[in-house]
Design a protein around this motif. Structure first.
Motif, PDB file in Angstrom:
ATOM      1  N   LEU A 128       0.823  -1.203   0.000  1.00 12.59           N
ATOM      2  CA  LEU A 128       0.000   0.000   0.000  1.00 12.59           C
ATOM      3  C   LEU A 128       0.856   1.251   0.000  1.00 12.59           C
ATOM      4  O   LEU A 128       1.727   1.407   0.868  1.00 12.59           O
ATOM      5  N   LEU A 129       0.601   2.138  -0.951  1.00 15.20           N
ATOM      6  CA  LEU A 129       1.117   3.506  -0.891  1.00 15.20           C
ATOM      7  C   LEU A 129       0.002   4.352  -0.308  1.00 15.20           C
ATOM      8  O   LEU A 129      -1.023   4.575  -0.960  1.00 15.20           O
ATOM      9  N   LEU A 130       0.183   4.786   0.931  1.00 13.23           N
ATOM     10  CA  LEU A 130      -0.805   5.619   1.610  1.00 13.23           C
ATOM     11  C   LEU A 130      -0.287   7.052   1.518  1.00 13.23           C
ATOM     12  O   LEU A 130       0.699   7.408   2.163  1.00 13.23           O
ATOM     13  N   VAL A 131      -0.959   7.845   0.704  1.00 11.65           N
ATOM     14  CA  VAL A 131      -0.433   9.165   0.381  1.00 11.65           C
ATOM     15  C   VAL A 131      -1.545  10.194   0.539  1.00 11.65           C
ATOM     16  O   VAL A 131      -2.561  10.161  -0.154  1.00 11.65           O
ATOM     17  N   SER A 132      -1.343  11.093   1.518  1.00 14.92           N
ATOM     18  CA  SER A 132      -2.411  12.029   1.864  1.00 14.92           C
ATOM     19  C   SER A 132      -1.803  13.360   2.282  1.00 14.92           C
ATOM     20  O   SER A 132      -0.610  13.599   2.131  1.00 14.92           O
ATOM     21  N   GLY A 133      -2.647  14.239   2.827  1.00 16.96           N
ATOM     22  CA  GLY A 133      -2.173  15.543   3.252  1.00 16.96           C
ATOM     23  C   GLY A 133      -1.218  15.497   4.423  1.00 16.96           C
ATOM     24  O   GLY A 133      -0.339  16.337   4.553  1.00 16.96           O
ATOM     25  N   GLY A 134      -1.358  14.499   5.286  1.00 15.25           N
ATOM     26  CA  GLY A 134      -0.529  14.430   6.468  1.00 15.25           C
ATOM     27  C   GLY A 134       0.434  13.266   6.506  1.00 15.25           C
ATOM     28  O   GLY A 134       1.313  13.214   7.369  1.00 15.25           O
ATOM     29  N   HIS A 135       0.277  12.313   5.582  1.00 15.64           N
ATOM     30  CA  HIS A 135       1.085  11.105   5.635  1.00 15.64           C
ATOM     31  C   HIS A 135       1.522  10.663   4.243  1.00 15.64           C
ATOM     32  O   HIS A 135       0.800  10.868   3.266  1.00 15.64           O
ATOM     33  N   CYS A 136       2.694  10.072   4.189  1.00 12.47           N
ATOM     34  CA  CYS A 136       3.173   9.451   2.960  1.00 12.47           C
ATOM     35  C   CYS A 136       3.967   8.224   3.382  1.00 12.47           C
ATOM     36  O   CYS A 136       5.085   8.353   3.903  1.00 12.47           O
ATOM     37  N   GLN A 137       3.387   7.057   3.208  1.00 13.23           N
ATOM     38  CA  GLN A 137       3.972   5.825   3.714  1.00 13.23           C
ATOM     39  C   GLN A 137       3.816   4.700   2.706  1.00 13.23           C
ATOM     40  O   GLN A 137       2.872   4.692   1.909  1.00 13.23           O
ATOM     41  N   LEU A 138       4.725   3.753   2.776  1.00  2.83           N
ATOM     42  CA  LEU A 138       4.575   2.477   2.086  1.00  2.83           C
ATOM     43  C   LEU A 138       4.447   1.404   3.156  1.00  2.83           C
ATOM     44  O   LEU A 138       5.289   1.312   4.062  1.00  2.83           O
ATOM     45  N   LEU A 139       3.372   0.632   3.079  1.00  7.18           N
ATOM     46  CA  LEU A 139       3.065  -0.357   4.101  1.00  7.18           C
ATOM     47  C   LEU A 139       2.747  -1.701   3.454  1.00  7.18           C
ATOM     48  O   LEU A 139       2.092  -1.757   2.402  1.00  7.18           O
ATOM     49  N   LEU A 140       3.210  -2.760   4.073  1.00  5.27           N
ATOM     50  CA  LEU A 140       2.755  -4.087   3.696  1.00  5.27           C
ATOM     51  C   LEU A 140       1.557  -4.395   4.582  1.00  5.27           C
ATOM     52  O   LEU A 140       1.695  -4.521   5.805  1.00  5.27           O
ATOM     53  N   VAL A 141       0.380  -4.462   3.970  1.00  8.68           N
ATOM     54  CA  VAL A 141      -0.858  -4.720   4.710  1.00  8.68           C
ATOM     55  C   VAL A 141      -1.034  -6.228   4.796  1.00  8.68           C
ATOM     56  O   VAL A 141      -1.402  -6.887   3.825  1.00  8.68           O
ATOM     57  N   GLU A 142      -0.740  -6.783   5.973  1.00  8.67           N
ATOM     58  CA  GLU A 142      -0.753  -8.234   6.152  1.00  8.67           C
ATOM     59  C   GLU A 142      -2.093  -8.751   6.646  1.00  8.67           C
ATOM     60  O   GLU A 142      -2.375  -9.942   6.561  1.00  8.67           O
ATOM     61  N   GLY A 143      -2.931  -7.867   7.170  1.00  6.31           N
ATOM     62  CA  GLY A 143      -4.240  -8.249   7.670  1.00  6.31           C
ATOM     63  C   GLY A 143      -4.830  -7.100   8.452  1.00  6.31           C
ATOM     64  O   GLY A 143      -4.208  -6.033   8.596  1.00  6.31           O
ATOM     65  N   ALA A 174      -2.740  -5.442  11.137  1.00  9.16           N
ATOM     66  CA  ALA A 174      -1.370  -5.941  10.961  1.00  9.16           C
ATOM     67  C   ALA A 174      -0.703  -5.210   9.807  1.00  9.16           C
ATOM     68  O   ALA A 174      -0.982  -5.507   8.634  1.00  9.16           O
ATOM     69  N   TYR A 175       0.164  -4.263  10.130  1.00  3.65           N
ATOM     70  CA  TYR A 175       0.793  -3.408   9.121  1.00  3.65           C
ATOM     71  C   TYR A 175       2.290  -3.342   9.377  1.00  3.65           C
ATOM     72  O   TYR A 175       2.728  -3.126  10.514  1.00  3.65           O
ATOM     73  N   ARG A 176       3.073  -3.508   8.307  1.00  5.28           N
ATOM     74  CA  ARG A 176       4.524  -3.384   8.410  1.00  5.28           C
ATOM     75  C   ARG A 176       4.958  -2.205   7.564  1.00  5.28           C
ATOM     76  O   ARG A 176       4.826  -2.231   6.342  1.00  5.28           O
ATOM     77  N   LEU A 233       0.382   3.247  12.352  1.00  5.84           N
ATOM     78  CA  LEU A 233      -0.169   1.931  12.047  1.00  5.84           C
ATOM     79  C   LEU A 233       0.807   0.826  12.440  1.00  5.84           C
ATOM     80  O   LEU A 233       0.387  -0.293  12.743  1.00  5.84           O
ATOM     81  N   ASP A 234       2.082   1.139  12.393  1.00  8.58           N
ATOM     82  CA  ASP A 234       3.107   0.166  12.775  1.00  8.58           C
ATOM     83  C   ASP A 234       3.940   0.765  13.903  1.00  8.58           C
ATOM     84  O   ASP A 234       5.008   1.341  13.672  1.00  8.58           O
ATOM     85  N   PRO A 235       3.490   0.631  15.139  1.00  5.03           N
ATOM     86  CA  PRO A 235       4.205   1.256  16.260  1.00  5.03           C
ATOM     87  C   PRO A 235       5.593   0.674  16.488  1.00  5.03           C
ATOM     88  O   PRO A 235       6.421   1.297  17.162  1.00  5.03           O
ATOM     89  N   ALA A 236       5.861  -0.513  15.931  1.00  6.20           N
ATOM     90  CA  ALA A 236       7.173  -1.129  16.110  1.00  6.20           C
ATOM     91  C   ALA A 236       8.180  -0.672  15.067  1.00  6.20           C
ATOM     92  O   ALA A 236       9.353  -1.048  15.137  1.00  6.20           O
ATOM     93  N   ALA A 237       7.735   0.140  14.100  1.00  8.09           N
ATOM     94  CA  ALA A 237       8.636   0.579  13.038  1.00  8.09           C
ATOM     95  C   ALA A 237       9.757   1.438  13.610  1.00  8.09           C
ATOM     96  O   ALA A 237       9.553   2.229  14.537  1.00  8.09           O
ATOM     97  N   GLU A 238      10.932   1.300  13.023  1.00  5.09           N
ATOM     98  CA  GLU A 238      12.086   2.055  13.468  1.00  5.09           C
ATOM     99  C   GLU A 238      11.881   3.547  13.204  1.00  5.09           C
ATOM    100  O   GLU A 238      11.400   3.945  12.144  1.00  5.09           O
ATOM    101  N   ALA A 239      12.237   4.367  14.170  1.00  7.16           N
ATOM    102  CA  ALA A 239      12.131   5.812  13.995  1.00  7.16           C
ATOM    103  C   ALA A 239      13.083   6.267  12.897  1.00  7.16           C
ATOM    104  O   ALA A 239      14.173   5.708  12.723  1.00  7.16           O
ATOM    105  N   VAL A 240      12.679   7.270  12.139  1.00  5.50           N
ATOM    106  CA  VAL A 240      13.520   7.774  11.070  1.00  5.50           C
ATOM    107  C   VAL A 240      13.962   9.194  11.401  1.00  5.50           C
ATOM    108  O   VAL A 240      13.404   9.852  12.270  1.00  5.50           O
ATOM    109  N   ARG A 241      14.985   9.640  10.700  1.00  2.71           N
ATOM    110  CA  ARG A 241      15.467  10.997  10.916  1.00  2.71           C
ATOM    111  C   ARG A 241      14.420  12.004  10.438  1.00  2.71           C
ATOM    112  O   ARG A 241      13.517  11.667   9.688  1.00  2.71           O
TER     113      ARG A 241
END
Length: 344
Positions: free
Chosen positions: A133-148, A151-153, A330-338
């Motif tokens: 999933l490319l989730l692209v909006s006014g406040g967010h721009c993310q690529l996520l693997l939607v597993e269920g 359940a988002y990575r 959506l993925d609270p375990a994701a590594e923080a980025v700069r």
């Protein structure tokens, strides 16, 4: 079959919808706030929250009337609980809590981003997990693997501005009007996408993330030179955004083995240049391309009701003391980025 009442109020759209678990949208009512925010060139949180208070209950009553049902016939109430402008989020969530308590119905607190992430499954019953999933909006721009459901990575996010934010700021810089995304897209149709030499931040970079702040600044400098008209700048800006999205999504495809489809959702997914480029990318990689109808890309209550239906079917409900959240990854375990990785 479950019947879900969905409420959305996270930004500047107030909406209520009734959706069944077998993908029937029985009613959808929406009140926009464009006229109220247009003089300021962007959304004013206090104005938005007050407008939600005034609009939400009449919309709920109208949606129930349109569907020909009463609150007692609803199986659960789904309300956006974040992320978003906290005043607006609180209006919708408190209303949902009150209705759930009064009617004795379960409450499903929906992450607004999960609403976008699951919205393509509302209109495409053949879309199976997992998908990229490319989730692209006014406040967010993310690529996520939607597993269920739930359940988002997260594979990538923005380190500064989101793509939609860059569209809005570009529209303001060029005097194209509000809302910015559609205004830039209209202007771009009249311009030359190769006229202005704009950067493609992080294109080809080893890191997987997005960056649009530099592109926005380059638009400002291009405007200040006086060498190009607004239409050419808009077209060149849009082309640069598309190039960045395609480059980063191509990189993510390598980290999404087993994905059943390439999916786009969120407000910027309504942009035809973005959709066309992503569809070509999916075809080149032997994947299905799935995008919601245009009206389902922007903020709406049908996607919140559908996410509520999916969560309700999976056994997820929430207590009435659940708090509204301005940030909710959506993925609270994701590594923080700069940079501005808090947006993730």
């Amino acid at each position: 079959m479950a019947l879900i009442l969905g409420l959305e109020s996270s930004c500047d759209e107030t909406a209520a919808a009734l959706v069944t678990s077998d993908r029937v949208i029985l009613a959808h009512r929406l009140a926009g706030q464009e006229a109220a925010h247009r003089p300021y060139g962007g959304v004013v949180p206090e104005i938005a929250a007050r407008a939600h208070v005034e609009a939400l209950m009449p919309l709920i009553e109208d949606a129930l009337g349109d569907a020909g049902v009463t609150l007692s016939e609803v199986d659960a109430i789904a309300a956006t609980a974040g992320p978003g402008l906290i005043g607006g989020v609180m209006v919708g969530l408190v209303t949902g809590k009150a209705l759930a308590h009064a009617a004795g119905k379960p409450l499903v607190a929906v992450n607004h981003l999960e609403g976008h992430a699951l919205s393509p499954r509302l209109t495409d019953p053949d879309l199976d997990f997992p998908y990229l999933l490319l989730l692209v909006s006014g406040g967010h721009c993310q690529l996520l693997l939607v597993e269920g459901v739930g359940a988002y990575r997260r594979l990538a996010t923005t380190i500064d501005d989101a793509a939609g934010e860059a569209f809005d700021k570009t529209a303001k810089l060029l005097g194209l009007g509000f809302p910015g995304g559609p205004a830039v897209e209209r202007a771009a149709l009249l311009g030359n996408p190769r006229a202005v030499p704009l950067p493609r931040p992080l294109k080809g970079a080893v890191e997987p993330h997005f960056s649009f702040a530099g592109l926005k600044s380059a638009v400002s400098r291009a405007r200040d030179t006086g060498n190009w008209n607004a239409e050419d700048i808009a077209a060149s800006f849009q082309a640069a955004v598309v190039d960045c999205l395609i480059d980063r999504t191509t990189k993510a495809l390598g980290n999404a083995p087993g994905a059943t489809a390439l999916v786009v959702a969120g407000g910027v997914a309504a942009n035809q240049a973005v959709r066309s480029a992503l569809e070509s990318l999916a075809q080149a990689n032997g994947l299905r391309f799935v995008a919601p109808p245009l009206w389902l890309c922007t903020d709406n209550a049908a996607m919140i009701a559908w996410a509520g239906a999916e969560r309700f079917a999976a056994g997820f409900t929430d207590p009435l003391d659940i708090a509204a959240r301005p940030r909710w990854p959506l993925d609270p375990a994701a590594e923080a980025v700069r940079g501005a990785g808090v947006k993730a």
